[in-house]
Write a protein that holds these residues in place. Sequence first.
Motif: not given
Length: 201
Positions: A49-50, A54-56, A98-99, A135-138
């Motif tokens: 996802x990260x 970054x590609x987008x 993305x963490x 836990x996912x943080x953007x």
Amino acid sequence: MLLRTILLATMFAFGSVTTLAQRDGRSAIPNASPEFEYKLLATSRTTTMEREMNQAAAAGYQFEDVISGSTFFGGAEALVVMSHRIGEGSQQRYEYKLLATSKTSTMQKELQVAGDAGYQHKGQSVFKKTFGTEVMVILERDRDATPVLWEYKLLATRKTSTMQSEMLAASNNGYQFVGFTTGETFFGGTEVVTIMRRPRR
């Protein structure tokens, strides 16, 4: 498949509205020129996802929102929506980090490292893995702006009354709420995880 379902649902809803308007003798809603283009990212791996975000971003897209859950074919997936204002070109302005971790102590350290590098909290969710959850943080960094540095504080507890008192204590020290989630963490079981921040002193 999920994106196709969303598009079909939108077309059906719009067609229903138009049909009702015509039956009532009113003119149909005129077609408006779209202002934004949207990109839906879906993956079962947070590292993927990260990279895709970054590609987008390199094509001019910016983060809008994140959720996670089970999809029709994908199982447990993280879903991110990004947008691009039509006519603004495709030059990259934003960078993303993305963490994802099941240990709140690790998240606290990684949040601060990202904050020191000029990244700001933009969204969070709980990502379900085969064993347990993360836990996912953007976080987002604006390449065209002078970075604002933040001190982050992560609070995690199983008792909402404890979270209330910890949030008030952090607020009294200048921290502001930015987001929270609930899910199973590595040591705490099912916990409420709250992220707060204050300007770097």
